[in-house]
Design a protein around this motif. Structure first.
Motif, PDB file in Angstrom:
ATOM      1  N   VAL A   7     -12.121  -2.017  -1.733  1.00  0.00           N
ATOM      2  CA  VAL A   7     -12.379  -2.070  -1.219  1.00  0.00           C
ATOM      3  C   VAL A   7     -13.585  -2.355  -1.844  1.00  0.00           C
ATOM      4  O   VAL A   7     -13.548  -1.743  -3.446  1.00  0.00           O
ATOM      5  CB  VAL A   7     -13.328  -0.361  -0.577  1.00  0.00           C
ATOM      6  N   LEU A   8     -15.256  -3.275  -2.145  1.00  0.00           N
ATOM      7  CA  LEU A   8     -15.803  -2.889  -2.961  1.00  0.00           C
ATOM      8  C   LEU A   8     -17.251  -2.383  -2.244  1.00  0.00           C
ATOM      9  O   LEU A   8     -17.964  -3.155  -0.745  1.00  0.00           O
ATOM     10  CB  LEU A   8     -17.227  -4.137  -3.254  1.00  0.00           C
ATOM     11  N   GLU A  30      -4.970  -9.094  -3.295  1.00  0.00           N
ATOM     12  CA  GLU A  30      -4.310  -9.520  -2.405  1.00  0.00           C
ATOM     13  C   GLU A  30      -5.979  -9.631  -1.668  1.00  0.00           C
ATOM     14  O   GLU A  30      -6.451 -10.970  -1.072  1.00  0.00           O
ATOM     15  CB  GLU A  30      -3.477  -9.411  -1.394  1.00  0.00           C
ATOM     16  N   GLU A  31      -6.598  -9.132  -1.270  1.00  0.00           N
ATOM     17  CA  GLU A  31      -7.806  -8.830   0.308  1.00  0.00           C
ATOM     18  C   GLU A  31      -8.994  -7.799  -1.022  1.00  0.00           C
ATOM     19  O   GLU A  31      -8.335  -6.395  -1.303  1.00  0.00           O
ATOM     20  CB  GLU A  31      -7.886  -8.336   0.865  1.00  0.00           C
ATOM     21  N   LEU A  32     -10.323  -8.407  -1.044  1.00  0.00           N
ATOM     22  CA  LEU A  32     -11.348  -6.961  -1.247  1.00  0.00           C
ATOM     23  C   LEU A  32     -11.703  -6.756   0.041  1.00  0.00           C
ATOM     24  O   LEU A  32     -12.497  -8.249   0.810  1.00  0.00           O
ATOM     25  CB  LEU A  32     -11.969  -8.170  -2.060  1.00  0.00           C
ATOM     26  N   ALA A 256       2.347   2.552   5.562  1.00  0.00           N
ATOM     27  CA  ALA A 256       2.435   1.484   5.696  1.00  0.00           C
ATOM     28  C   ALA A 256       4.251   1.674   6.684  1.00  0.00           C
ATOM     29  O   ALA A 256       4.537   0.870   7.836  1.00  0.00           O
ATOM     30  CB  ALA A 256       3.596   1.118   4.785  1.00  0.00           C
ATOM     31  N   GLU A 257       5.431   2.353   6.616  1.00  0.00           N
ATOM     32  CA  GLU A 257       6.141   3.161   6.735  1.00  0.00           C
ATOM     33  C   GLU A 257       5.187   3.817   8.632  1.00  0.00           C
ATOM     34  O   GLU A 257       5.785   4.097   9.350  1.00  0.00           O
ATOM     35  CB  GLU A 257       6.988   4.283   6.438  1.00  0.00           C
ATOM     36  N   ALA A 258       4.483   4.563   7.983  1.00  0.00           N
ATOM     37  CA  ALA A 258       3.642   4.746   9.765  1.00  0.00           C
ATOM     38  C   ALA A 258       2.933   3.492  10.702  1.00  0.00           C
ATOM     39  O   ALA A 258       2.713   3.916  12.090  1.00  0.00           O
ATOM     40  CB  ALA A 258       2.274   6.226   9.463  1.00  0.00           C
ATOM     41  N   GLY A 259       3.051   2.870  10.649  1.00  0.00           N
ATOM     42  CA  GLY A 259       3.013   1.164  10.808  1.00  0.00           C
ATOM     43  C   GLY A 259       1.249   0.310  10.735  1.00  0.00           C
ATOM     44  O   GLY A 259       1.314  -0.376  10.591  1.00  0.00           O
ATOM     45  N   ALA A 260       1.075   0.834   9.257  1.00  0.00           N
ATOM     46  CA  ALA A 260      -0.364  -0.174   9.324  1.00  0.00           C
ATOM     47  C   ALA A 260       0.579  -1.375   8.254  1.00  0.00           C
ATOM     48  O   ALA A 260       1.729  -1.357   7.145  1.00  0.00           O
ATOM     49  CB  ALA A 260      -0.876   1.168   7.511  1.00  0.00           C
ATOM     50  N   ASP A 261      -0.167  -2.482   8.269  1.00  0.00           N
ATOM     51  CA  ASP A 261       0.492  -3.080   7.677  1.00  0.00           C
ATOM     52  C   ASP A 261      -0.247  -4.207   6.866  1.00  0.00           C
ATOM     53  O   ASP A 261       0.190  -4.898   5.327  1.00  0.00           O
ATOM     54  CB  ASP A 261      -0.057  -4.853   8.827  1.00  0.00           C
ATOM     55  N   ALA A 262      -1.864  -2.885   6.436  1.00  0.00           N
ATOM     56  CA  ALA A 262      -2.443  -3.558   5.303  1.00  0.00           C
ATOM     57  C   ALA A 262      -3.118  -2.504   4.580  1.00  0.00           C
ATOM     58  O   ALA A 262      -3.488  -1.423   5.652  1.00  0.00           O
ATOM     59  CB  ALA A 262      -3.921  -4.504   5.511  1.00  0.00           C
ATOM     60  N   VAL A 263      -2.716  -2.201   3.764  1.00  0.00           N
ATOM     61  CA  VAL A 263      -3.358  -0.502   3.230  1.00  0.00           C
ATOM     62  C   VAL A 263      -4.812  -1.517   1.900  1.00  0.00           C
ATOM     63  O   VAL A 263      -4.549  -1.499   1.048  1.00  0.00           O
ATOM     64  CB  VAL A 263      -3.045   0.276   2.195  1.00  0.00           C
ATOM     65  N   ILE A 264      -6.350  -0.575   2.248  1.00  0.00           N
ATOM     66  CA  ILE A 264      -6.919  -1.375   1.331  1.00  0.00           C
ATOM     67  C   ILE A 264      -7.761  -0.646   0.608  1.00  0.00           C
ATOM     68  O   ILE A 264      -8.059   0.963   1.113  1.00  0.00           O
ATOM     69  CB  ILE A 264      -8.205  -1.681   2.548  1.00  0.00           C
ATOM     70  N   LEU A 265      -7.350   0.176  -0.733  1.00  0.00           N
ATOM     71  CA  LEU A 265      -7.482   1.308  -1.619  1.00  0.00           C
ATOM     72  C   LEU A 265      -8.759   1.897  -1.560  1.00  0.00           C
ATOM     73  O   LEU A 265      -9.780   0.128  -2.187  1.00  0.00           O
ATOM     74  CB  LEU A 265      -7.381   1.181  -2.980  1.00  0.00           C
ATOM     75  N   GLN A 266      -9.569   2.348  -1.091  1.00  0.00           N
ATOM     76  CA  GLN A 266     -11.109   2.941  -0.908  1.00  0.00           C
ATOM     77  C   GLN A 266     -11.275   3.424  -2.199  1.00  0.00           C
ATOM     78  O   GLN A 266     -11.347   4.564  -2.249  1.00  0.00           O
ATOM     79  CB  GLN A 266     -11.560   3.327   0.163  1.00  0.00           C
ATOM     80  N   PRO A 267     -12.532   3.332  -3.039  1.00  0.00           N
ATOM     81  CA  PRO A 267     -12.353   4.475  -4.016  1.00  0.00           C
ATOM     82  C   PRO A 267     -13.864   5.153  -3.254  1.00  0.00           C
ATOM     83  O   PRO A 267     -14.701   4.739  -3.181  1.00  0.00           O
ATOM     84  CB  PRO A 267     -13.461   3.049  -5.250  1.00  0.00           C
ATOM     85  N   THR A 268     -13.373   6.082  -4.346  1.00  0.00           N
ATOM     86  CA  THR A 268     -15.205   7.358  -3.911  1.00  0.00           C
ATOM     87  C   THR A 268     -16.636   6.687  -4.320  1.00  0.00           C
ATOM     88  O   THR A 268     -16.547   5.528  -4.891  1.00  0.00           O
ATOM     89  CB  THR A 268     -15.347   8.511  -4.863  1.00  0.00           C
ATOM     90  N   GLY A 269     -17.712   6.920  -2.942  1.00  0.00           N
ATOM     91  CA  GLY A 269     -18.067   6.671  -3.854  1.00  0.00           C
ATOM     92  C   GLY A 269     -19.057   7.044  -5.401  1.00  0.00           C
ATOM     93  O   GLY A 269     -20.446   6.170  -5.292  1.00  0.00           O
TER      94      GLY A 269
END
Length: 290
Positions: A7-8, A30-32, A256-269
């Motif tokens: 995440v930006l 892959e994704e922003l 992902a094992e719980a069912g997420a197809d994409a995980v988007i890393l969100q930095p702290t503010g």
């Protein structure tokens, strides 16, 4: 393979987008994902610029608040982006923060009704249909896109509560979950989404995207803890991750094992190095996530 992105956050000024988007493209992220938080950057304008500055990067907007946007305009924007940058724009819509919607005089009495009407109309317009409808909130009279997408464009919905998660399964092509979602929360969301899909007789793919609040570096644990405490989530277990690439990859894998197809890393503010964070996600963490 689990899609990995970053995440930006809109705490950064808009002029930082160009350099970070180009870096993300260069290092193979892959994704922003961008946010349309009131009253910061516009989601569509920022996404279109990021797409124009890059060659292969997928750019997500999560989320466009439906009370702020006429559905015909959202369809026009989505179709334009897809025709200019085929398959690279990922758009999510949602209720928006109701306090913010109230600030601009757009708070609906029934957010769920508005989201349902918006999703139904948006997906129909993006399929190239000519639509006349008179709902409680969405009113269209003989509306069709002159330039519909050449191929179907998935529409994602942001959801947290049970009714919205079921609605996402019924009426959207994917769901965006916030960083306050634990692995067990992802499993619960999947069950509710599937209930909605079953009620609508849907068997097509449904993509689940989840944000993971992530901090790395010497003060990572303190920054992560401070952000969750500020949001009133300091006592919730299994939220977020602080540590090196190995620790982050393990947290991604649990989602992902719980069912997420994409995980988007969100930095702290208060992430001190947004460019370094993007590189960390694309190079260090990606190498450890199957």
């Amino acid at each position: 393979m689990t899609t990995l992105g970053a995440v930006l956050r809109p705490q950064l000024p808009p002029e930082r987008l160009r350099g970070i988007a180009r870096l993300a493209d260069d290092v193979g992220l892959e994704e922003l994902w961008l946010w349309e938080d009131c009253f910061r950057e516009g989601g569509i304008s920022a996404a279109s610029a990021a797409l124009a500055w890059t060659e292969r990067l997928r750019v997500g907007v999560g989320l466009l608040p439906v009370p702020l946007r006429n559905v015909a305009l959202v369809a026009m924007e989505a179709a334009t982006l897809d025709r200019m940058f085929p398959g690279r724009a990922v758009l999510g819509v949602g209720h928006g923060v109701q306090e913010w919607m109230g600030q601009v005089g757009a708070r609906p009495e029934s957010p769920l009704t508005l989201l349902r009407e918006h999703l139904d109309a948006l997906r129909a317009l993006l399929r190239g249909e000519r639509l006349t409808t008179r709902g409680r909130y969405v009113i269209l009279d003989d509306v069709a896109l002159d330039w519909p997408p050449a191929t179907p464009v998935p529409v994602l919905a942001g959801a947290t509560g049970p009714r919205t998660l079921r609605l996402a399964g019924e009426a959207a092509d994917g769901t965006v979950l916030t960083s306050s979602t634990t692995p067990e929360g992802v499993r619960r969301a999947r069950r509710l989404i599937d209930e909605g899909r079953a009620s609508a007789g849907r068997s097509d793919p449904h993509r689940v995207v989840v944000y993971l609040l992530t901090a790395t570096g010497p003060d990572a644990a303190a920054r992560l803890r401070a952000e969750f405490e500020a949001e009133g989530l300091g006592s919730v277990p299994d939220l977020g991750v602080a540590g090196d690439a190995g620790a982050v990859a393990e947290a991604v894998q649990r989602l992902a094992e719980a069912g997420a197809d994409a995980v988007i890393l969100q930095p702290t503010g208060d992430e001190p190095d947004p460019e370094g964070f993007v590189r960390f996600a694309a190079e260090d963490v990606r190498a450890l996530v199957p």
